[in-house]
Design a protein around this motif. Structure first.
Motif, PDB file in Angstrom:
ATOM      1  N   ARG A 170       1.674 -38.247  30.177  1.00 33.81           N
ATOM      2  CA  ARG A 170       1.161 -36.890  30.354  1.00 33.81           C
ATOM      3  C   ARG A 170       0.020 -36.616  29.372  1.00 33.81           C
ATOM      4  N   ARG A 171       0.215 -36.991  28.116  1.00 33.61           N
ATOM      5  CA  ARG A 171      -0.808 -36.771  27.095  1.00 33.61           C
ATOM      6  C   ARG A 171      -2.097 -37.528  27.443  1.00 33.61           C
ATOM      7  N   ALA A 172      -1.966 -38.800  27.818  1.00 37.79           N
ATOM      8  CA  ALA A 172      -3.146 -39.609  28.147  1.00 37.79           C
ATOM      9  C   ALA A 172      -3.890 -39.034  29.349  1.00 37.79           C
ATOM     10  N   LEU A 173      -3.161 -38.590  30.355  1.00 34.63           N
ATOM     11  CA  LEU A 173      -3.808 -37.993  31.526  1.00 34.63           C
ATOM     12  C   LEU A 173      -4.489 -36.677  31.171  1.00 34.63           C
ATOM     13  N   ARG A 174      -3.820 -35.848  30.392  1.00 30.35           N
ATOM     14  CA  ARG A 174      -4.398 -34.557  30.019  1.00 30.35           C
ATOM     15  C   ARG A 174      -5.621 -34.698  29.146  1.00 30.35           C
ATOM     16  N   GLU A 175      -5.660 -35.764  28.336  1.00 34.74           N
ATOM     17  CA  GLU A 175      -6.788 -35.979  27.428  1.00 34.74           C
ATOM     18  C   GLU A 175      -7.851 -36.910  28.020  1.00 34.74           C
ATOM     19  N   HIS A 176      -7.688 -37.297  29.273  1.00 36.23           N
ATOM     20  CA  HIS A 176      -8.621 -38.231  29.917  1.00 36.23           C
ATOM     21  C   HIS A 176      -8.787 -39.491  29.071  1.00 36.23           C
ATOM     22  N   ASP A 177      -7.700 -40.019  28.556  1.00 36.31           N
ATOM     23  CA  ASP A 177      -7.727 -41.162  27.639  1.00 36.31           C
ATOM     24  C   ASP A 177      -7.579 -42.469  28.418  1.00 36.31           C
ATOM     25  N   HIS A 178      -8.709 -42.990  28.905  1.00 40.12           N
ATOM     26  CA  HIS A 178      -8.655 -44.188  29.740  1.00 40.12           C
ATOM     27  C   HIS A 178      -8.202 -45.414  28.957  1.00 40.12           C
ATOM     28  N   VAL A 179      -8.427 -45.459  27.669  1.00 49.13           N
ATOM     29  CA  VAL A 179      -7.977 -46.595  26.870  1.00 49.13           C
ATOM     30  C   VAL A 179      -6.444 -46.620  26.819  1.00 49.13           C
ATOM     31  N   ALA A 180      -5.840 -45.476  26.551  1.00 51.54           N
ATOM     32  CA  ALA A 180      -4.373 -45.406  26.537  1.00 51.54           C
ATOM     33  C   ALA A 180      -3.802 -45.700  27.916  1.00 51.54           C
ATOM     34  N   LEU A 181      -4.427 -45.172  28.976  1.00 52.92           N
ATOM     35  CA  LEU A 181      -3.942 -45.426  30.333  1.00 52.92           C
ATOM     36  C   LEU A 181      -3.996 -46.918  30.653  1.00 52.92           C
ATOM     37  N   PHE A 182      -5.079 -47.591  30.270  1.00 52.14           N
ATOM     38  CA  PHE A 182      -5.192 -49.031  30.481  1.00 52.14           C
ATOM     39  C   PHE A 182      -4.078 -49.759  29.731  1.00 52.14           C
ATOM     40  N   GLY A 183      -3.810 -49.345  28.513  1.00 50.27           N
ATOM     41  CA  GLY A 183      -2.745 -49.952  27.729  1.00 50.27           C
ATOM     42  C   GLY A 183      -1.367 -49.772  28.335  1.00 50.27           C
ATOM     43  N   MET A 184      -1.200 -48.708  29.115  1.00 53.70           N
ATOM     44  CA  MET A 184       0.078 -48.453  29.795  1.00 53.70           C
ATOM     45  C   MET A 184       0.179 -49.201  31.112  1.00 53.70           C
ATOM     46  N   GLY A 185      -0.903 -49.848  31.525  1.00 51.06           N
ATOM     47  CA  GLY A 185      -0.869 -50.614  32.762  1.00 51.06           C
ATOM     48  C   GLY A 185      -1.498 -49.937  33.953  1.00 51.06           C
ATOM     49  N   ALA A 186      -2.196 -48.803  33.729  1.00 53.36           N
ATOM     50  CA  ALA A 186      -2.925 -48.178  34.841  1.00 53.36           C
ATOM     51  C   ALA A 186      -4.001 -49.147  35.301  1.00 53.36           C
ATOM     52  N   HIS A 187      -4.184 -49.241  36.597  1.00 47.49           N
ATOM     53  CA  HIS A 187      -5.137 -50.205  37.129  1.00 47.49           C
ATOM     54  C   HIS A 187      -6.562 -49.834  36.701  1.00 47.49           C
ATOM     55  N   PRO A 188      -7.305 -50.773  36.119  1.00 47.68           N
ATOM     56  CA  PRO A 188      -8.645 -50.438  35.612  1.00 47.68           C
ATOM     57  C   PRO A 188      -9.629 -49.997  36.694  1.00 47.68           C
ATOM     58  N   PHE A 189      -9.509 -50.472  37.912  1.00 45.87           N
ATOM     59  CA  PHE A 189     -10.425 -50.032  38.971  1.00 45.87           C
ATOM     60  C   PHE A 189     -10.155 -48.588  39.347  1.00 45.87           C
ATOM     61  N   LEU A 190      -8.882 -48.195  39.399  1.00 44.52           N
ATOM     62  CA  LEU A 190      -8.557 -46.807  39.721  1.00 44.52           C
ATOM     63  C   LEU A 190      -9.030 -45.881  38.607  1.00 44.52           C
ATOM     64  N   THR A 191      -8.799 -46.293  37.371  1.00 50.96           N
ATOM     65  CA  THR A 191      -9.233 -45.475  36.238  1.00 50.96           C
ATOM     66  C   THR A 191     -10.749 -45.361  36.218  1.00 50.96           C
ATOM     67  N   LEU A 192     -11.428 -46.478  36.369  1.00 48.57           N
ATOM     68  CA  LEU A 192     -12.893 -46.463  36.298  1.00 48.57           C
ATOM     69  C   LEU A 192     -13.505 -45.607  37.401  1.00 48.57           C
ATOM     70  N   THR A 193     -13.049 -45.753  38.635  1.00 43.13           N
ATOM     71  CA  THR A 193     -13.674 -44.972  39.715  1.00 43.13           C
ATOM     72  C   THR A 193     -13.456 -43.475  39.534  1.00 43.13           C
ATOM     73  N   LEU A 194     -12.261 -43.082  39.108  1.00 42.94           N
ATOM     74  CA  LEU A 194     -12.011 -41.662  38.871  1.00 42.94           C
ATOM     75  C   LEU A 194     -12.835 -41.160  37.694  1.00 42.94           C
ATOM     76  N   PHE A 195     -12.877 -41.915  36.625  1.00 43.67           N
ATOM     77  CA  PHE A 195     -13.587 -41.450  35.445  1.00 43.67           C
ATOM     78  C   PHE A 195     -15.099 -41.438  35.660  1.00 43.67           C
ATOM     79  N   ILE A 196     -15.620 -42.305  36.508  1.00 44.85           N
ATOM     80  CA  ILE A 196     -17.032 -42.208  36.885  1.00 44.85           C
ATOM     81  C   ILE A 196     -17.273 -40.879  37.602  1.00 44.85           C
ATOM     82  N   ALA A 197     -16.387 -40.531  38.527  1.00 43.18           N
ATOM     83  CA  ALA A 197     -16.525 -39.251  39.238  1.00 43.18           C
ATOM     84  C   ALA A 197     -16.438 -38.071  38.275  1.00 43.18           C
ATOM     85  N   LEU A 198     -15.617 -38.204  37.239  1.00 41.51           N
ATOM     86  CA  LEU A 198     -15.449 -37.119  36.278  1.00 41.51           C
ATOM     87  C   LEU A 198     -16.629 -36.986  35.317  1.00 41.51           C
TER      88      LEU A 198
END
Length: 120
Positions: A61-89
């Motif tokens: 929850r904290r990583a999502l609320r803070e847009h913390d892509h590094v923490a999300l990657f460390g938790m196993g979030a798929h890097p392509f999903l994170t990257l495409t969303l964060f590019i849009a953001l």
């Protein structure tokens, strides 16, 4: 921790331009709303089909609320999903071509192989 739920959030938010904007401007409210109303919807099923057990951990929850892509990657979030969303953001905030993507990569440069497992 549920990599599935993290990836489901990234996937579903990225597919809806209105949700992307809401997540950009109101990340805490968007994460709370999504977890309460969307997390347990079964993808590809009718609205009434729901599970009952999925929820983010406090760390997720904290990583999502803070847009913390590094923490999300460390938790196993798929890097392509994170990257495409964060590019849009955030790409619009970086006037130089590819400057956001370079910054995104630089923030992950300290992570060495083997990368976190992204299997769900």
């Amino acid at each position: 921790m549920s990599k599935y739920l993290l990836n489901k959030f990234l996937f579903t938010v990225d597919r809806d331009p209105e949700l992307v904007e809401r997540y950009r401007t109101e990340p805490e409210a968007t994460v709370t709303w999504w977890e309460e109303t969307q997390a347990n919807r079964i993808l590809g099923c009718i609205d009434d089909e729901r599970s009952t057990w999925l929820a983010f951990t406090d760390e997720e929850r904290r990583a999502l609320r803070e847009h913390d892509h590094v923490a999300l990657f460390g938790m196993g979030a798929h890097p392509f999903l994170t990257l495409t969303l964060f590019i849009a953001l955030f790409e619009r905030d970086h006037p130089e071509p590819m400057s956001y993507q370079r910054g995104y990569a630089e923030a992950l440069a300290h992570i060495a192989l083997p990368y976190p497992d992204i299997a769900t």
